[in-house]
Design an enzyme around this catalytic site. Structure first.
Site, PDB file in Angstrom:
ATOM      1  N   CYS A 134       8.067  51.949  14.472  1.00  0.00           N
ATOM      2  CA  CYS A 134       9.276  51.510  14.009  1.00  0.00           C
ATOM      3  C   CYS A 134       9.548  50.156  13.915  1.00  0.00           C
ATOM      4  O   CYS A 134       9.296  49.132  14.549  1.00  0.00           O
ATOM      5  CB  CYS A 134      10.399  52.011  14.896  1.00  0.00           C
ATOM      6  N   TYR A 161     -16.228  59.309  53.963  1.00  0.00           N
ATOM      7  CA  TYR A 161     -17.261  59.802  53.054  1.00  0.00           C
ATOM      8  C   TYR A 161     -18.706  59.339  53.181  1.00  0.00           C
ATOM      9  O   TYR A 161     -19.514  59.706  52.826  1.00  0.00           O
ATOM     10  CB  TYR A 161     -16.786  60.510  51.938  1.00  0.00           C
ATOM     11  N   GLU A 209     -11.671  58.427  51.356  1.00  0.00           N
ATOM     12  CA  GLU A 209     -10.539  58.696  50.491  1.00  0.00           C
ATOM     13  C   GLU A 209      -9.312  58.771  51.161  1.00  0.00           C
ATOM     14  O   GLU A 209      -9.214  59.666  52.347  1.00  0.00           O
ATOM     15  CB  GLU A 209     -10.857  60.040  49.812  1.00  0.00           C
ATOM     16  N   ASP A 244       4.767  60.200  71.457  1.00  0.00           N
ATOM     17  CA  ASP A 244       5.708  59.190  71.249  1.00  0.00           C
ATOM     18  C   ASP A 244       6.010  58.614  72.461  1.00  0.00           C
ATOM     19  O   ASP A 244       6.543  57.421  72.176  1.00  0.00           O
ATOM     20  CB  ASP A 244       6.889  59.909  70.436  1.00  0.00           C
ATOM     21  N   ARG A 249     -10.813  50.298  45.630  1.00  0.00           N
ATOM     22  CA  ARG A 249     -12.042  50.271  45.016  1.00  0.00           C
ATOM     23  C   ARG A 249     -11.810  49.161  43.857  1.00  0.00           C
ATOM     24  O   ARG A 249     -12.696  48.708  43.471  1.00  0.00           O
ATOM     25  CB  ARG A 249     -12.392  51.656  44.334  1.00  0.00           C
ATOM     26  N   ASP A 264       3.254  66.283  70.349  1.00  0.00           N
ATOM     27  CA  ASP A 264       3.680  64.988  69.714  1.00  0.00           C
ATOM     28  C   ASP A 264       4.765  64.026  70.470  1.00  0.00           C
ATOM     29  O   ASP A 264       4.792  63.098  70.476  1.00  0.00           O
ATOM     30  CB  ASP A 264       4.382  65.509  68.331  1.00  0.00           C
ATOM     31  N   GLU A 317     -20.027  68.552  50.077  1.00  0.00           N
ATOM     32  CA  GLU A 317     -18.673  68.144  50.584  1.00  0.00           C
ATOM     33  C   GLU A 317     -17.574  68.099  49.466  1.00  0.00           C
ATOM     34  O   GLU A 317     -17.716  67.975  48.134  1.00  0.00           O
ATOM     35  CB  GLU A 317     -18.700  67.061  51.393  1.00  0.00           C
ATOM     36  N   LEU A 323     -19.427  58.628  40.539  1.00  0.00           N
ATOM     37  CA  LEU A 323     -20.468  59.746  40.612  1.00  0.00           C
ATOM     38  C   LEU A 323     -20.754  60.179  39.214  1.00  0.00           C
ATOM     39  O   LEU A 323     -19.559  60.104  38.483  1.00  0.00           O
ATOM     40  CB  LEU A 323     -19.861  60.599  41.566  1.00  0.00           C
ATOM     41  N   CYS A 336      17.087  54.549  14.778  1.00  0.00           N
ATOM     42  CA  CYS A 336      17.560  53.792  14.341  1.00  0.00           C
ATOM     43  C   CYS A 336      17.701  53.730  12.724  1.00  0.00           C
ATOM     44  O   CYS A 336      18.208  52.969  11.985  1.00  0.00           O
ATOM     45  CB  CYS A 336      17.104  52.516  14.812  1.00  0.00           C
ATOM     46  N   CYS A 365      16.471  48.450  17.302  1.00  0.00           N
ATOM     47  CA  CYS A 365      16.236  49.993  17.703  1.00  0.00           C
ATOM     48  C   CYS A 365      16.829  50.427  18.902  1.00  0.00           C
ATOM     49  O   CYS A 365      16.161  49.669  19.864  1.00  0.00           O
ATOM     50  CB  CYS A 365      14.829  50.243  17.306  1.00  0.00           C
ATOM     51  N   LYS A 374     -24.911  65.360  47.796  1.00  0.00           N
ATOM     52  CA  LYS A 374     -25.735  64.209  48.224  1.00  0.00           C
ATOM     53  C   LYS A 374     -26.992  64.477  48.900  1.00  0.00           C
ATOM     54  O   LYS A 374     -26.799  65.267  49.507  1.00  0.00           O
ATOM     55  CB  LYS A 374     -24.797  63.306  49.176  1.00  0.00           C
ATOM     56  N   ASP A 391      -9.117  64.576  46.270  1.00  0.00           N
ATOM     57  CA  ASP A 391      -8.334  63.905  45.237  1.00  0.00           C
ATOM     58  C   ASP A 391      -7.306  62.942  45.647  1.00  0.00           C
ATOM     59  O   ASP A 391      -6.275  63.317  45.517  1.00  0.00           O
ATOM     60  CB  ASP A 391      -7.552  65.098  44.310  1.00  0.00           C
ATOM     61  N   CYS A 394      12.802  55.770  11.326  1.00  0.00           N
ATOM     62  CA  CYS A 394      12.770  55.987  12.681  1.00  0.00           C
ATOM     63  C   CYS A 394      14.024  56.929  13.151  1.00  0.00           C
ATOM     64  O   CYS A 394      14.766  57.001  12.806  1.00  0.00           O
ATOM     65  CB  CYS A 394      13.154  54.441  13.153  1.00  0.00           C
TER      66      CYS A 394
END
Ligand code: IVH
Length: 686
Positions: free
Chosen positions: A441, A233, A181, A44, A144, A40, A121, A90, A426, A447, A298, A125, A423
């Site tokens: 309320c 993907y 993703e 740099d 998207r 690294d 695959e 999907l 209040c 409130c 797929k 997330d 409420c």
């Protein structure tokens, strides 16, 4: 320019080109091949040398230079981008049998019982992204959005190191759109949360939220500090060049061109092998460096994919097998009633803390009274808590009460949940919503709870984004009567803030500075921040781009408001009501007086769009697209799409088995188009 400086520039230019090539190559070795060749520190060093050269000779700097990953000056808002090829979603399978049904459907459609080759695959997330390359150079990154239109996040995607700014090797089509993703690996998520905590800020709930929040930054310099990654993907648009005939081979090309692809991707033959792959991945899942929420299968052959085609918004040739939502059991300790920004009373379950889906859960929403009844919930019950992906934890069900808990009911130990009649904040009267589901309320800004929520909303990330003004501080400020409305925030002084609990004078001055900075805001942020009922972030943006200024929006009557896409009679009425309230107008005047600025923006000239001023209605089933898709396309052309036919309707699109709307249109002599005519129109005006 003298000969000497010409020579220096020439030398620098050659060196810069070599450095860029080296840096791109090492980036590729690191991300695509997972085989770094230098440390690294060495990387740099090369990068710093290139930075120096570009600073000395600014003409050498180009958008695809590896130095450009640090981010650039903030944008006022994201522009919208029309996807050349829609970004679909999907279909889901929730168990092995649904997966087997999927293969059977394919075989029936293909009229061929032979085993199909699938690519398996992980379903990452994160956030879907589209990256457009012209002659191998990244020219655009987009979200998207609704699948047809997304937001231009080019500046943000440029900061992500696993996204090549320039493609490696050869053979890529001159116009190439790569999809994938963007996600935050778990280690990166831990790191940014640790930093947030150290700064006294609220941590992100999960890696997906953190990734989405990082991409939504108008200031790409902030995105640059988040260790995001992108895994490719699929392809979107591709023009020119030769592409392979299968998905797996295409993924190898993408890898060769510099993208990160998933190392667990695998081609298998037949659905039973897919079932086995799922089980294997479910075991590997806890140890992976990133979150996945299922498996995507797929059909590998593009020829078969084409034959199979699409239904509604999803391809027939792919399916996602979702992992089940995580569940855990715990005890319901109490139910509290929260008063929201609009006065809605929400029951919130207080639970014995339990670890589920990667976080410790001690609260769950109960939505409303119906939900409490549906669950048959009592205080003290043993309940199952479920947490799926991004959603707020929920109580899935009550565990069967054993004999001793039945005794507990008899002995009055398991208590009924009693809803308030006034409420809880209040004491004002409560009112039921029209559908009876929600208690509200009636106190309005009398409130304290509603006032607090209104100010929290105004300060939140998508609104004025006031750094360091957390919920607890707002609660204290309102309780101490230091502020009453959002405009009062701008009058706060360091001495006043220092007196609050746990507020050092340094944090107090930081906060005053952050409030001062937030004065320069944008019209969409202000509109969202005002908290007009039913005006979320998207509607706020649409209103802002339609009217261009707050003044014009304030002057708009219901009919003018209805011309804005997404605005129906309910939203129009809330907007009109909001601006006819004197209290609201005086808050706006006070904000202006306090120096808050929201420059006018270029109002989108919808008048010049081909269907401007027209009102369209869709009915029946369309074969080539969903009604939602047709609506989005018509709206993009300037039409307003409504749900019912009237004398004001310009045109009705009648799909298969259209019914009463078609009859009504005929009787009113409204123009009627069938699907084929609609397609001709859409193609002709695109
Ligand atoms: S393929 C037409 N592959 O899942 C094919 N999607 O509902 C569309 N996702 O938001 C997508 N990992 O961003 C595909 N390996 C993967 C994926 C994947 C995650 C997301 C995608 C979209 C959603 C699909």
């Amino acid at each position: 320019m003298s000969d000497q400086s010409n020579l220096a520039l020439e030398q620098a230019s050659t060196e810069a080109a070599t450095l860029r090539e080296q840096l791109n190559h090492h980036n590729y070795s690191y991300y695509s091949l997972d085989a770094p060749q230098i440390s690294d520190g060495q990387y740099d060093q090369l990068l710093r040398r290139l930075e120096t050269l570009e600073k000395l000779f600014p003409v050498l700097c180009s958008a695809d230079s590896p130095t450009q990953r640090v981010g650039s000056a903030p944008l006022a808002l994201f522009e919208s981008v029309q996807h050349a090829v829609p970004m679909l979603s999907l279909a889901n399978a929730f168990d092995d049998d649904e997966l087997r049904d999927f293969e059977r459907r394919l075989q029936t459609r293909l009229d061929d019982d032979s085993a199909i080759t699938f690519v398996c695959e992980p379903k990452l997330d994160g956030v879907a992204v589209s990256l457009l390359y012209h002659d191998g150079v990244l020219v655009q990154g987009a979200t998207r959005g609704d699948g047809f239109q997304g937001e231009n996040i080019t500046a943000n995607v440029r900061t992500i190191k696993s996204i090549p700014l320039k493609l490696q090797g050869q053979g890529f089509p001159p116009v190439l759109e790569v999809r994938g993703e963007i996600y935050l690996p778990r280690a990166g998520f831990e790191a940014i949360n640790a930093q947030a905590l150290a700064r006294g800020e609220k941590p992100f709930v999960n890696p997906r939220n953190a990734a989405a929040g990082s991409l939504r930054q108008l200031d790409s310099r902030i995105t640059a500090t988040r260790p995001l990654e992108m895994c490719a993907y699929s392809l979107g648009l591709a023009e020119g060049g030769n592409l392979p005939a299968t998905h797996l081979a295409t993924m190898s090309c993408l890898k060769a061109w510099g993208f990160l692809t998933n190392s667990l991707m695998e081609a298998v033959v037949g659905i039973e092998a897919c079932v086995v792959y799922y089980q294997r991945l479910a075991e590997l899942r806890p140890g992976l460096a990133y979150d996945i929420d299922g498996i995507v299968y797929k059909v590998d052959s593009f020829t078969l994919q084409e034959t199979l085609g699409f239904v509604a918004r999803a391809p027939r040739w792919a399916i996602a097998r979702k992992f089940p939502a995580e569940e855990a059991s715990t005890r319901l300790l109490d139910v509290e009633f929260q008063v929201g920004r609009t006065g809605a009373i929400t029951p919130v379950a207080r639970l014995e803390p339990v670890f589920v889906g990667g976080v410790t859960v001690s609260n769950a929403t109960l939505h409303n009274e119906d939900e409490v009844q549906r669950l048959g919930l009592r205080l003290g019950d043993q309940v199952v808590v479920r947490r799926a992906g991004d959603v707020i934890p929920q109580i899935a069900r009550v565990l069967p009460r054993l004999d001793d808990s039945l005794n507990a009911i008899a002995n009055n130990q398991l208590k009924d949940i009693v809803f308030p009649i006034i409420c809880p904040a209040c004491g004002s009267e409560l009112q039921r919503s029209e559908d009876q589901a929600v208690l509200r309320c009636t106190g309005g800004l009398v409130c304290g709870a509603q006032r607090k929520e209104a100010i929290k909303h105004f300060a939140s990330r998508k609104a004025l984004d006031i750094d360091g003004l957390g919920d607890k501080i707002i609660d204290q400020l309102v309780d101490a009567e230091l502020i009453d409305t959002v405009a009062d925030l701008f009058t706060l002084r360091v001495e006043q803030l220092s007196e609050l609990e746990r507020m050092a004078s340094k944090s107090a001055s930081n906060l005053v500075a952050a409030i001062a900075t937030s004065r320069q805001t944008t019209l969409p942020r202000l509109l969202f921040g005002l908290g007009i009922r039913e005006v979320g972030e998207t509607t706020a943006k649409l209103l802002a781009t339609h009217f261009g200024s707050l003044q014009k929006l304030q002057e708009a009557d219901a009919e003018t408001l209805l011309a804005v896409p997404d605005v129906g009679p309910v939203v129009a009425a809330f907007v009109e009501q909001f601006f006819s309230n004197h209290h609201h107008l005086s808050i706006i005047a006070n904000l202006r007086e306090a120096g808050v600025e929201w420059p006018d923006i270029q109002a989108l000239d919808t008048q010049t769009l081909p269907l401007a001023g027209q009102v369209w209605v869709l009915t029946g089933t369309l074969a080539s697209m969903s009604r939602g898709q047709a609506k989005a396309q018509l709206e993009a052309l300037g039409a307003k799409v409504t749900g019912s036919v009237s004398a004001k309707t310009t045109c009705l699109v009648a799909g298969e088995s259209a019914g009463s709307k078609l009859t009504k249109a005929r009787s009113l002599e409204v123009k009627v188009l069938d699907e084929a005519e609609l397609l001709v129109l859409l193609q002709g005006t695109a």
